[in-house]
Write a protein that holds these residues in place. Structure first.
Motif, mmCIF file in Angstrom:
data_model
loop_
_atom_site.group_PDB
_atom_site.id
_atom_site.type_symbol
_atom_site.label_atom_id
_atom_site.label_comp_id
_atom_site.label_asym_id
_atom_site.label_seq_id
_atom_site.Cartn_x
_atom_site.Cartn_y
_atom_site.Cartn_z
ATOM 1 N N LYS A 2 0.744 -1.092 -0.284
ATOM 2 C CA LYS A 2 -0.018 0.170 0.051
ATOM 3 C C LYS A 2 0.790 0.870 0.205
ATOM 4 C CE LYS A 2 -3.578 -2.468 2.115
ATOM 5 N NZ LYS A 2 -4.711 -1.558 3.041
ATOM 6 N N LEU A 3 0.503 2.248 -0.834
ATOM 7 C CA LEU A 3 1.284 3.387 -1.069
ATOM 8 C C LEU A 3 0.692 4.885 -0.679
ATOM 9 C CD1 LEU A 3 3.082 2.700 -4.090
ATOM 10 C CD2 LEU A 3 4.095 2.132 -1.755
ATOM 11 N N ALA A 4 0.724 5.726 -0.546
ATOM 12 C CA ALA A 4 0.022 6.485 -0.227
ATOM 13 C C ALA A 4 1.288 8.390 -0.093
ATOM 14 C CB ALA A 4 -0.312 7.105 1.462
ATOM 15 N N THR A 5 0.881 9.544 -0.818
ATOM 16 C CA THR A 5 1.952 10.399 -0.431
ATOM 17 C C THR A 5 1.561 11.452 0.280
ATOM 18 O OG1 THR A 5 1.882 10.151 -3.643
ATOM 19 C CG2 THR A 5 2.578 12.027 -2.639
ATOM 20 N N THR A 34 8.951 10.575 -5.135
ATOM 21 C CA THR A 34 7.258 10.331 -5.181
ATOM 22 C C THR A 34 6.731 9.506 -5.991
ATOM 23 O OG1 THR A 34 7.844 11.492 -6.710
ATOM 24 C CG2 THR A 34 7.942 12.987 -5.732
ATOM 25 N N LEU A 35 5.533 8.748 -6.106
ATOM 26 C CA LEU A 35 4.771 7.738 -6.479
ATOM 27 C C LEU A 35 5.299 7.588 -7.678
ATOM 28 C CD1 LEU A 35 3.432 5.350 -7.053
ATOM 29 C CD2 LEU A 35 0.982 6.372 -6.330
ATOM 30 N N VAL A 199 -4.853 6.118 -0.150
ATOM 31 C CA VAL A 199 -3.705 4.853 -0.561
ATOM 32 C C VAL A 199 -4.345 4.370 -1.862
ATOM 33 C CG1 VAL A 199 -3.381 2.768 0.554
ATOM 34 C CG2 VAL A 199 -3.139 5.158 2.375
ATOM 35 N N ALA A 200 -3.017 4.014 -2.397
ATOM 36 C CA ALA A 200 -3.026 3.089 -3.522
ATOM 37 C C ALA A 200 -2.807 1.783 -3.198
ATOM 38 C CB ALA A 200 -1.965 3.338 -5.173
#
Length: 337
Positions: A2-5, A34-35, A199-200
């Motif tokens: 799970k990834l977030a910015t 960064t993503l 979240v992605a």
């Protein structure tokens, strides 16, 4: 994974890996700042990010508390945002409400528009509009982020290019749409900035719910604190994400970080238009759809579009009732700039 910015004051924020329960995160600037940077070098970055995710779960990484309110959209801006209309039930209702026949091609050739991608709203930011007469509406959807996709890619190649899945509120201004489409040149003013989930997630995080390019879970849409929609995103999805991506790539290559949306999640009920949750149905993912059904049944709509002060919450939960992507929570506010 799970990834977030997180918001650090810059346009593109800072990339973090988020724990499965969405309570903790760890910064990964040493892997990708960064993503978008991670997506640009996914083959090398993804394994390293995955190792961080695994260590985070066992407490072997430095952590900070993850607050969804501090998250930007996973990609605060993107090179490409193309939104499809995969749920043809939704399109069919739109046309039926105005006594228009739906061409047979709509069942075989996806509808898609290219939206603005230079400014996405944070998932907890307000929807700021100058006038309620614009016909402010939410649209609960699923979206995917892809790696590079070659022009003319097959459905299978397109599916293999999906790197992340997230939710989206594709804000629409229904009062402006007819005049814009009447010009014969598509959406622009009627499609303001969208907001994506905090979240992605990588498709493997979804387990058996991710199958055949579809996400088979209910999309929870609450309007002014009450259940409004619980349509299953895997049901009645005429075009899966592989088909949508291949459609977008028919005459152009897609660059890493391009976002493809599903369109408004919509379910039928026993072959008929959907029903409100209070009436035993799955409800709706946008106000326009209930207005269409009211028009079909009663000759005119009775549900108003969003007013200043109205709120929307969009979320998806796993089989254990735990939030997967975090929640989009937005309030409509008046623009006074």
């Amino acid at each position: 994974m799970k990834l977030a910015t997180l918001n650090n004051g810059s346009r593109d924020g800072v990339l973090v890996v988020v724990s499965k329960d969405l309570t903790q995160c760890t910064a990964v600037g040493h892997i990708a700042p960064t993503l978008q940077a991670a997506l640009d070098n996914w083959a090398k970055a993804a394994p390293r990010l995955q190792r961080v995710a695994e260590m985070l779960e066992v407490g072997a990484e430095p952590v900070q508390r993850f607050h969804e309110s501090e998250a930007l959209s996973p990609l605060p801006r993107a090179y490409q945002w193309a939104d499809g209309s995969a749920y043809v039930n939704h399109v069919e209702l739109v046309r039926k409400a105005r006594n228009a026949e739906m061409p047979d091609s709509f069942w075989t050739d996806p509808l898609m528009y290219q939206g603005g991608s230079d400014t996405f709203l944070p998932p907890r930011a307000p929807i700021v509009m100058a006038d309620e007469a614009y016909g402010i509406d939410m649209e609960g959807e699923v979206a995917v982020v892809v790696d590079d996709v070659a022009m003319g890619a097959s459905r299978e190649e397109a599916l293999d290019a999906i790197r992340l899945v997230m939710l989206v509120n594709d804000v629409s201004l229904r009062g402006l749409i007819p005049a814009e489409l009447g010009k014969g040149f598509g959406f622009f003013q009627s499609k303001p900035s969208s907001a994506f989930s905090p979240v992605a997630v990588t498709p493997d995080e979804l387990g058996d719910a991710w199958k055949d390019g579809k996400l088979h879970l209910p999309l929870c849409v609450d309007y002014n604190g009450k259940p409004f929609g619980r349509a299953d995103a895997g049901i009645d999805m005429t075009f899966d994400f592989g088909t949508l991506i291949a459609h977008a790539a028919k005459t152009r290559a897609l660059g890493a970080g391009a976002i493809i949306g599903s369109g408004t999640v919509s379910n039928k009920l026993d072959g008929e238009p959907g029903k409100a949750i209070a009436d035993g149905g799955a409800g709706y993912s946008c106000i326009a759809e209930i207005r269409m059904i009211e028009t079909i049944n009663n000759g005119k709509p009775s549900t108003e579009f969003m007013k200043f002060g109205d709120t929307v919450r969009i979320e998806m939960k796993d089989e254990d009732g735990k939030s997967i992507f975090g929640a989009i929570e937005q309030t409509v506010e008046k623009y006074n700039g």
